[in-house]
Scaffold this active site. Structure first.
Site, mmCIF file in Angstrom:
data_model
loop_
_atom_site.group_PDB
_atom_site.id
_atom_site.type_symbol
_atom_site.label_atom_id
_atom_site.label_comp_id
_atom_site.label_asym_id
_atom_site.label_seq_id
_atom_site.Cartn_x
_atom_site.Cartn_y
_atom_site.Cartn_z
ATOM 1 C CB CYS A 1 -1.056 -0.007 1.094
ATOM 2 S SG CYS A 1 -0.460 -0.435 2.722
ATOM 3 N NE ARG B 1 5.389 -7.372 6.328
ATOM 4 C CZ ARG B 1 4.140 -7.239 6.723
ATOM 5 N NH1 ARG B 1 3.759 -7.756 7.872
ATOM 6 N NH2 ARG B 1 3.267 -6.586 5.989
ATOM 7 C CD GLU C 1 7.856 -11.700 10.200
ATOM 8 O OE1 GLU C 1 7.884 -11.648 11.443
ATOM 9 O OE2 GLU C 1 6.926 -11.241 9.515
ATOM 10 N NE ARG D 1 5.183 -15.140 12.550
ATOM 11 C CZ ARG D 1 4.415 -14.055 12.400
ATOM 12 N NH1 ARG D 1 4.913 -12.956 11.884
ATOM 13 N NH2 ARG D 1 3.168 -14.071 12.772
ATOM 14 C CD GLU E 1 -1.640 -3.777 0.928
ATOM 15 O OE1 GLU E 1 -0.487 -4.215 1.010
ATOM 16 O OE2 GLU E 1 -2.106 -2.915 1.680
ATOM 17 C CG ASP F 1 -6.129 -9.855 12.272
ATOM 18 O OD1 ASP F 1 -5.988 -8.964 11.401
ATOM 19 O OD2 ASP F 1 -5.296 -10.051 13.181
ATOM 20 C CD GLU G 1 -3.087 -11.025 10.484
ATOM 21 O OE1 GLU G 1 -2.594 -10.797 11.606
ATOM 22 O OE2 GLU G 1 -3.042 -10.218 9.542
ATOM 23 C CG ASN H 1 -4.925 -7.470 7.518
ATOM 24 O OD1 ASN H 1 -5.010 -6.993 6.390
ATOM 25 N ND2 ASN H 1 -3.811 -7.423 8.211
ATOM 26 C CB CYS I 1 -4.953 -1.782 2.306
ATOM 27 S SG CYS I 1 -4.073 -1.794 3.858
ATOM 28 N NE ARG J 1 1.395 -15.950 7.783
ATOM 29 C CZ ARG J 1 1.423 -14.980 8.691
ATOM 30 N NH1 ARG J 1 0.304 -14.450 9.141
ATOM 31 N NH2 ARG J 1 2.577 -14.542 9.157
HETATM 32 P P1 ATP Z 1 1.670 -11.020 12.141
HETATM 33 O O1 ATP Z 1 0.983 -10.461 13.331
HETATM 34 O O2 ATP Z 1 1.340 -12.447 11.834
HETATM 35 O O3 ATP Z 1 3.133 -10.716 12.088
HETATM 36 P P2 ATP Z 1 1.166 -8.676 10.643
HETATM 37 O O4 ATP Z 1 0.226 -7.946 11.507
HETATM 38 O O5 ATP Z 1 2.593 -8.306 10.628
HETATM 39 O O6 ATP Z 1 1.028 -10.240 10.894
HETATM 40 P P3 ATP Z 1 0.146 -7.443 8.344
HETATM 41 O O7 ATP Z 1 1.211 -6.429 8.261
HETATM 42 O O8 ATP Z 1 -1.195 -7.044 8.804
HETATM 43 O O9 ATP Z 1 0.606 -8.692 9.172
HETATM 44 O O10 ATP Z 1 0.090 -8.171 6.941
HETATM 45 C C1 ATP Z 1 -1.085 -8.638 6.373
HETATM 46 C C2 ATP Z 1 -0.976 -10.054 5.852
HETATM 47 O O11 ATP Z 1 0.310 -10.342 5.308
HETATM 48 C C3 ATP Z 1 -1.149 -11.097 6.935
HETATM 49 O O12 ATP Z 1 -2.507 -11.319 7.171
HETATM 50 C C4 ATP Z 1 -0.489 -12.294 6.310
HETATM 51 O O13 ATP Z 1 -1.358 -12.894 5.386
HETATM 52 C C5 ATP Z 1 0.648 -11.690 5.527
HETATM 53 N N1 ATP Z 1 1.922 -11.772 6.270
HETATM 54 C C6 ATP Z 1 2.424 -10.874 7.135
HETATM 55 N N2 ATP Z 1 3.631 -11.255 7.592
HETATM 56 C C7 ATP Z 1 3.899 -12.435 6.975
HETATM 57 C C8 ATP Z 1 5.011 -13.338 7.022
HETATM 58 N N3 ATP Z 1 6.074 -13.088 7.753
HETATM 59 N N4 ATP Z 1 4.951 -14.454 6.261
HETATM 60 C C9 ATP Z 1 3.889 -14.717 5.476
HETATM 61 N N5 ATP Z 1 2.817 -13.893 5.388
HETATM 62 C C10 ATP Z 1 2.806 -12.767 6.120
HETATM 63 ZN ZN ZN Z 2 -1.795 -2.090 3.390
HETATM 64 MG MG MG Z 3 4.287 -9.069 11.624
#
Ligand code: ATP
Ligand code: ZN
Ligand code: MG
Length: 500
Positions: free
Chosen positions: A304, A334, A336, A345, A353, A414, A431, A434, A459, A466
């Protein structure tokens, strides 16, 4: 609040006696510029001194007109009057010392520190001591932001370790899982999935890629296109300036993959680097570092921000509302760290998106339609055991959710799925995507306007890994056992190369 500022104004040239001038100026200021707009008592100049080319003032305030704000007003008035009466200009002003006393609602649990100030605490009272800063420090309102930051840090201490707000909205019936294995493990066993060469990235061989792409097509055909979203293609790099606006830079600086440009592409500058590579057959890290610029961008974290950046400063015609866009061109990266697991993850994942900009009513309606579409996918195509919950970061809990009606319209839903391989049906939910409505946060940050209407935006990030992991964890890897709805999108899997 108490603000006690000693500020020095430098004159364009030394002046003779200014005592009378200054005492008249201070009287005037108390009635005029230091009172103007004040709710109660304004700011007061309690001491003044002139020597050569410097005027030093002490400005006290209880907060109605903050002392640094007063100092800027004084600068303007002083330069006008000195010019008229003494033909002297002002060169600059500088902060000599600034003591700020603030009272908190609750006693901090630990001391906090903050740049530019020495912080001391006694009970609920906090003292900031700032010394020797330049003019821009006063003009650019650093002080207000420092005060906010201290409050924020103390608040954060209260929420440390607390889980986010979570409220169940809907839950599907329980469904019998096809197996209890971790699909990521099984995918690796079969060679469909292989670890990438850097942290948390996967290589999808054809059968696994086919499943991921089936998830993508499913989302496009059942959710994204029927609702009228149109595709964009965006850069993979996001400037730090963009994340400064969205808040990612302060929100998750430790999760970003930063990007450095080379200092130059001039081969002469890279000569030593190449020599070292050829001789040592290793990566000469120090030499590399020396040839890189400081990062000004990072790899896409969510799609976004670049979409908002592309619309910055635009006024959108009423007829074009709501603006409905989606991106599937760039992966999200990211860092992680400790949280990585399987494909669910990861440090690089693939999302569609969708992003929407419109009036509040349009977005509320859209959220309803999106939810219905997702419901259809999870119930009738993937046949998942899943649930929907309203969530908010802990610190927003009091401000949001229970607040006024507009506040309740904002927020995040979520969508979660049970992972049978992890066991406990009460606990082990992931999750998978969302839906958010963020109000005018981003339209305002990027100055995106409507003709008349105030625009809101939001968004929804569809995490393909996932979706895939939730589906495989519940339905297994055997296409025979998959629900018919999904078989339409993935009728068969391509053969896998045999490795000997
Ligand atoms: P989490 O709490 O699981 O870390 P987030 O709040 O960081 O998630 P958002 O930034 O809201 O996640 O991202 C939206 C979507 O992106 C999530 O619903 C998921 O489908 C996907 N997503 C986020 N982080 C990851 C990851 N590390 N691996 C795979 N998919 C991811
Ligand atoms: Zn977004
Ligand atoms: Mg996260």
């Amino acid at each position: 609040m108490e603000y006690d500022l000693t500020v020095t104004y430098t004159l364009s040239k030394p002046a003779a006696d200014l005592q009378d001038f200054l005492s008249a100026f201070v009287d005037d200021a108390h009635r005029g510029i230091l009172q103007k707009g004040a709710r109660e008592e304004g700011a007061r100049i309690t001491e003044w001194r002139h020597q050569g080319d410097a005027i030093t003032l002490r400005i006290l305030s209880r907060g109605s007109i903050r002392s640094h704000q007063a100092a800027v007003r004084v600068y303007k008035a002083l330069s006008q009057q000195l010019g008229q009466e003494h033909h002297i200009g002002l060169r600059d002003m500088a902060l000599h010392t600034y003591r700020i006393t603030m009272d908190l609602e609750e006693e901090p649990q630990e001391p906090v520190t903050i740049p530019f100030a020495q912080v001391t605490m006694e009970g609920k009272r906090v003292h900031l001591l700032i010394k020797n800063r330049e003019e821009s420090f006063l003009r650019d309102n650093y002080v207000d932001r420092m005060i906010n930051r201290v409050r924020e840090k103390v608040e954060a201490q209260r929420y440390a370790g607390k889980k986010e707000y979570w409220e169940l909205i809907w839950q599907s019936p329980a469904k019998q899982p096809a197996w209890q294995q971790d699909p990521s493990e099984e995918l690796q066993q079969r060679g469909w999935l292989a670890m990438g060469t850097t942290k948390g990235k996967w290589f999808y061989r054809p059968p696994a890629a086919a499943i991921l792409r089936a998830m993508e097509n499913l989302a496009l055909e059942e959710v994204v296109r029927p609702l009228g979203f149109q595709e964009v293609v965006q850069p993979m790099h996001v400037s730090l300036a963009t994340w400064l606006k969205t808040g990612h830079l302060e929100g998750m600086p430790g999760e970003i993959y930063y990007l450095s440009e080379p200092q130059t592409r001039d081969p002469r500058q890279w000569e030593r680097f190449v020599d070292l590579v050829k001789i040592t057959r290793e990566v000469p890290e120090e030499e590399l570092q020396a040839n890189l610029k400081v990062p000004r961008a990072g790899v896409c974290y969510a799609q976004c921000p670049n979409i908002y950046a592309s619309l910055a400063g635009k006024t959108i015609a009423d007829d074009s509302l709501p603006v409905l866009l989606f991106d599937r061109s760039v992966p999200s990266d990211r860092y992680e760290s400790g949280g990585r697991h399987g494909i669910e993850r990861v440090d690089e994942f693939h999302r569609i998106e969708v992003l929407y900009i419109g009036t509040r009513e349009q977005l509320l309606d859209l959220r309803e339609q999106l939810t219905q579409r997702y419901r259809h996918v999870f119930n009738h195509i993937l046949d998942l055991e899943w649930r929907m919950a309203r969530v908010a970061p802990f610190y927003l809990q009091q401000a949001g959710i229970a607040g006024d009606e507009e506040e309740a319209d904002r927020g995040t839903m979520d969508f979660e799925a049970w992972l049978p391989y992890r066991g406990d049906r009460e606990q082990e939910w992931l999750e998978i995507q969302n839906i958010s409505i963020v109000g005018d946060k981003y339209t305002r940050a990027f100055t995106i306007k409507g003709q008349k209407a105030d625009l809101w935006s939001g968004c929804s990030g569809i995490g393909l890994e996932r979706w895939m992991v939730a589906f495989l964890a519940q339905k297994g890897l055997d296409p025979e056992g998959w629900p018919d709805g999904f078989k339409r999108y993935c009728p068969s899997l391509p053969p896998m190369t045999e490795f000997l």
